[in-house]
Design a protein around this motif. Structure first.
Motif, PDB file in Angstrom:
ATOM      1  N   LEU A   1      39.589  43.350  62.042  1.00 23.42           N
ATOM      2  CA  LEU A   1      39.954  44.580  61.338  1.00 23.42           C
ATOM      3  C   LEU A   1      38.883  45.151  60.582  1.00 23.42           C
ATOM      4  CD1 LEU A   1      43.257  43.458  58.810  1.00 23.42           C
ATOM      5  CD2 LEU A   1      42.966  45.500  60.445  1.00 23.42           C
ATOM      6  N   ARG A   2      37.916  44.243  60.054  1.00 16.93           N
ATOM      7  CA  ARG A   2      36.783  44.981  59.715  1.00 16.93           C
ATOM      8  C   ARG A   2      35.764  45.694  60.621  1.00 16.93           C
ATOM      9  NH1 ARG A   2      34.279  39.892  56.162  1.00 16.93           N
ATOM     10  NH2 ARG A   2      35.341  40.621  53.971  1.00 16.93           N
ATOM     11  N   ARG A   3      36.176  45.286  61.958  1.00 15.91           N
ATOM     12  CA  ARG A   3      35.227  45.926  62.950  1.00 15.91           C
ATOM     13  C   ARG A   3      36.092  47.348  63.587  1.00 15.91           C
ATOM     14  NH1 ARG A   3      35.115  41.856  66.410  1.00 15.91           N
ATOM     15  NH2 ARG A   3      37.131  42.420  67.456  1.00 15.91           N
ATOM     16  N   ASP A   4      37.269  47.316  63.638  1.00 17.84           N
ATOM     17  CA  ASP A   4      38.234  48.094  64.396  1.00 17.84           C
ATOM     18  C   ASP A   4      39.021  48.905  63.374  1.00 17.84           C
ATOM     19  OD1 ASP A   4      36.863  47.124  66.758  1.00 17.84           O
ATOM     20  OD2 ASP A   4      38.708  46.024  67.190  1.00 17.84           O
ATOM     21  N   GLY A   5      39.397  48.310  62.328  1.00 17.17           N
ATOM     22  CA  GLY A   5      40.297  48.929  61.396  1.00 17.17           C
ATOM     23  C   GLY A   5      41.778  49.192  61.861  1.00 17.17           C
ATOM     24  N   PRO A   6      42.594  49.495  61.174  1.00 19.95           N
ATOM     25  CA  PRO A   6      42.434  50.632  60.390  1.00 19.95           C
ATOM     26  C   PRO A   6      41.862  50.217  59.059  1.00 19.95           C
ATOM     27  CG  PRO A   6      44.785  50.152  60.350  1.00 19.95           C
ATOM     28  CD  PRO A   6      43.987  49.300  61.429  1.00 19.95           C
ATOM     29  N   HIS A   7      41.182  51.098  58.675  1.00 20.01           N
ATOM     30  CA  HIS A   7      40.237  50.990  57.585  1.00 20.01           C
ATOM     31  C   HIS A   7      40.998  51.820  56.117  1.00 20.01           C
ATOM     32  CE1 HIS A   7      37.192  49.304  59.991  1.00 20.01           C
ATOM     33  NE2 HIS A   7      37.093  50.393  60.610  1.00 20.01           N
ATOM     34  N   PRO A   8      40.915  51.127  54.903  1.00 18.90           N
ATOM     35  CA  PRO A   8      41.351  51.709  53.620  1.00 18.90           C
ATOM     36  C   PRO A   8      40.457  53.018  53.158  1.00 18.90           C
ATOM     37  CG  PRO A   8      40.110  49.695  53.144  1.00 18.90           C
ATOM     38  CD  PRO A   8      40.383  49.756  54.737  1.00 18.90           C
ATOM     39  N   ARG A   9      41.051  53.822  52.446  1.00 24.56           N
ATOM     40  CA  ARG A   9      40.119  54.987  52.216  1.00 24.56           C
ATOM     41  C   ARG A   9      38.644  54.767  51.701  1.00 24.56           C
ATOM     42  NH1 ARG A   9      44.285  58.006  48.698  1.00 24.56           N
ATOM     43  NH2 ARG A   9      44.629  55.971  47.913  1.00 24.56           N
ATOM     44  N   PRO A  10      38.566  53.838  50.770  1.00 26.37           N
ATOM     45  CA  PRO A  10      37.051  53.900  50.360  1.00 26.37           C
ATOM     46  C   PRO A  10      36.203  53.326  51.312  1.00 26.37           C
ATOM     47  CG  PRO A  10      38.686  52.587  48.739  1.00 26.37           C
ATOM     48  CD  PRO A  10      39.709  52.961  50.312  1.00 26.37           C
ATOM     49  N   VAL A  11      36.682  52.494  52.476  1.00 28.05           N
ATOM     50  CA  VAL A  11      35.605  52.333  53.662  1.00 28.05           C
ATOM     51  C   VAL A  11      35.498  53.312  54.458  1.00 28.05           C
ATOM     52  CG1 VAL A  11      35.568  50.807  55.797  1.00 28.05           C
ATOM     53  CG2 VAL A  11      36.711  49.790  53.690  1.00 28.05           C
ATOM     54  N   VAL A  12      36.590  54.174  54.504  1.00 27.97           N
ATOM     55  CA  VAL A  12      36.565  55.380  55.450  1.00 27.97           C
ATOM     56  C   VAL A  12      35.400  56.223  54.607  1.00 27.97           C
ATOM     57  CG1 VAL A  12      37.753  57.542  56.301  1.00 27.97           C
ATOM     58  CG2 VAL A  12      38.858  55.183  56.473  1.00 27.97           C
ATOM     59  N   ALA A  13      35.716  56.729  53.309  1.00 25.44           N
ATOM     60  CA  ALA A  13      34.842  57.390  52.717  1.00 25.44           C
ATOM     61  C   ALA A  13      33.401  57.001  52.813  1.00 25.44           C
ATOM     62  CB  ALA A  13      35.301  57.660  51.205  1.00 25.44           C
ATOM     63  N   ALA A  14      33.072  55.826  52.519  1.00 20.56           N
ATOM     64  CA  ALA A  14      31.677  55.005  52.782  1.00 20.56           C
ATOM     65  C   ALA A  14      31.071  55.495  54.027  1.00 20.56           C
ATOM     66  CB  ALA A  14      31.675  53.700  52.302  1.00 20.56           C
ATOM     67  N   ARG A  15      31.845  55.078  55.059  1.00 24.27           N
ATOM     68  CA  ARG A  15      31.605  55.292  56.379  1.00 24.27           C
ATOM     69  C   ARG A  15      31.020  56.827  56.599  1.00 24.27           C
ATOM     70  NH1 ARG A  15      33.926  50.775  60.655  1.00 24.27           N
ATOM     71  NH2 ARG A  15      33.442  48.998  59.360  1.00 24.27           N
ATOM     72  N   LEU A  16      31.995  57.590  56.020  1.00 22.81           N
ATOM     73  CA  LEU A  16      31.563  59.176  56.560  1.00 22.81           C
ATOM     74  C   LEU A  16      30.737  59.626  55.283  1.00 22.81           C
ATOM     75  CD1 LEU A  16      35.159  60.360  57.071  1.00 22.81           C
ATOM     76  CD2 LEU A  16      33.163  59.954  58.930  1.00 22.81           C
ATOM     77  N   GLY A  17      30.164  58.842  54.437  1.00 19.66           N
ATOM     78  CA  GLY A  17      29.498  59.248  53.519  1.00 19.66           C
ATOM     79  C   GLY A  17      29.718  60.614  52.346  1.00 19.66           C
ATOM     80  N   VAL A  18      31.094  60.319  52.241  1.00 20.74           N
ATOM     81  CA  VAL A  18      31.812  61.214  51.213  1.00 20.74           C
ATOM     82  C   VAL A  18      32.468  60.517  50.204  1.00 20.74           C
ATOM     83  CG1 VAL A  18      32.056  62.965  52.878  1.00 20.74           C
ATOM     84  CG2 VAL A  18      34.081  61.386  52.677  1.00 20.74           C
ATOM     85  N   SER A  19      33.055  61.133  49.188  1.00 23.44           N
ATOM     86  CA  SER A  19      33.899  60.467  48.246  1.00 23.44           C
ATOM     87  C   SER A  19      35.258  60.540  48.529  1.00 23.44           C
ATOM     88  CB  SER A  19      33.984  61.155  46.897  1.00 23.44           C
ATOM     89  OG  SER A  19      34.437  62.594  46.926  1.00 23.44           O
ATOM     90  N   ILE A  20      36.172  59.630  47.802  1.00 25.82           N
ATOM     91  CA  ILE A  20      37.492  59.449  48.298  1.00 25.82           C
ATOM     92  C   ILE A  20      38.286  60.958  48.170  1.00 25.82           C
ATOM     93  CG2 ILE A  20      39.730  58.291  47.757  1.00 25.82           C
ATOM     94  CD1 ILE A  20      38.176  55.781  47.267  1.00 25.82           C
ATOM     95  N   ALA A  21      37.983  61.484  47.061  1.00 25.46           N
ATOM     96  CA  ALA A  21      38.522  62.881  46.730  1.00 25.46           C
ATOM     97  C   ALA A  21      37.987  63.809  47.785  1.00 25.46           C
ATOM     98  CB  ALA A  21      37.836  63.339  45.542  1.00 25.46           C
ATOM     99  N   GLY A  22      36.630  63.797  48.344  1.00 28.35           N
ATOM    100  CA  GLY A  22      36.246  64.402  49.477  1.00 28.35           C
ATOM    101  C   GLY A  22      37.049  64.428  50.716  1.00 28.35           C
ATOM    102  N   LEU A  23      37.710  63.137  51.063  1.00 29.24           N
ATOM    103  CA  LEU A  23      38.599  62.878  51.936  1.00 29.24           C
ATOM    104  C   LEU A  23      39.716  63.674  51.990  1.00 29.24           C
ATOM    105  CD1 LEU A  23      38.472  59.014  52.647  1.00 29.24           C
ATOM    106  CD2 LEU A  23      37.414  60.645  54.198  1.00 29.24           C
ATOM    107  N   ALA A  24      40.391  63.330  50.566  1.00 28.59           N
ATOM    108  CA  ALA A  24      41.564  64.035  50.462  1.00 28.59           C
ATOM    109  C   ALA A  24      41.513  65.791  50.653  1.00 28.59           C
ATOM    110  CB  ALA A  24      42.178  63.800  49.121  1.00 28.59           C
TER     111      ALA A  24
END
Length: 149
Positions: A54-77
């Motif tokens: 799960l940690r390697r392939d996902g699906p990942h929760p929003r905080p992890v997605v945001a961190a991996r993309l270098g944006v905030s959770i609000a930025g994802l939205a």
């Protein structure tokens, strides 16, 4: 008389959050039970295969997605990302570099820069306050540095 100490437990959602995984993607026995602090520690130090996957392939929760993309959770939205993403989907977004992602990364960089500036300012203010407090204490104790004529 010795009292029995009960183990602290947490809901699966809390444990999943602490582990950085998306709860609906975890095994049913994890979702349906409770997790003790000891079990959580065991999962963190020696993760089972399902957790490593799960940690390697996902699906990942929003905080992890945001961190991996270098944006905030609000930025994802704001970018229209409301669902969990897999590692493959995150990498595809990084490769595509959509306009919203570049804008959100720039915004996040500015936020970090401003947070660092504020931290520095607070540190300088605290240092000045400490010096002033030390000088005031010296004045009260007769060590103010002035000589009397």
């Amino acid at each position: 008389m010795k009292s029995q100490q009960s183990a602290q437990t947490m809901k699966p959602a809390t444990a999943a959050k602490k582990l950085g995984v998306y709860l609906p993607a975890t095994p049913a026995e994890f979702q349906e039970g409770v997790v003790s602090r000891t079990e959580l520690h065991g999962l963190q130090t020696d993760p089972p295969e399902w957790l490593r996957e799960l940690r390697r392939d996902g699906p990942h929760p929003r905080p992890v997605v945001a961190a991996r993309l270098g944006v905030s959770i609000a930025g994802l939205a704001r970018g229209g990302i409301t669902e969990p993403l897999t590692t493959e989907q995150i990498e595809a977004l990084r490769d595509e570099r959509p306009e919203w992602l570049e804008k959100e990364r720039a915004t996040q960089a500015e936020v970090r820069k401003e947070a660092e500036r504020v931290k520095q300012k607070h540190a300088e203010t605290a240092e000045k306050s400490e010096k002033a407090a030390g000088a005031a204490k010296d004045d009260r104790n007769g060590r103010g540095g002035r000589t009397r004529a």
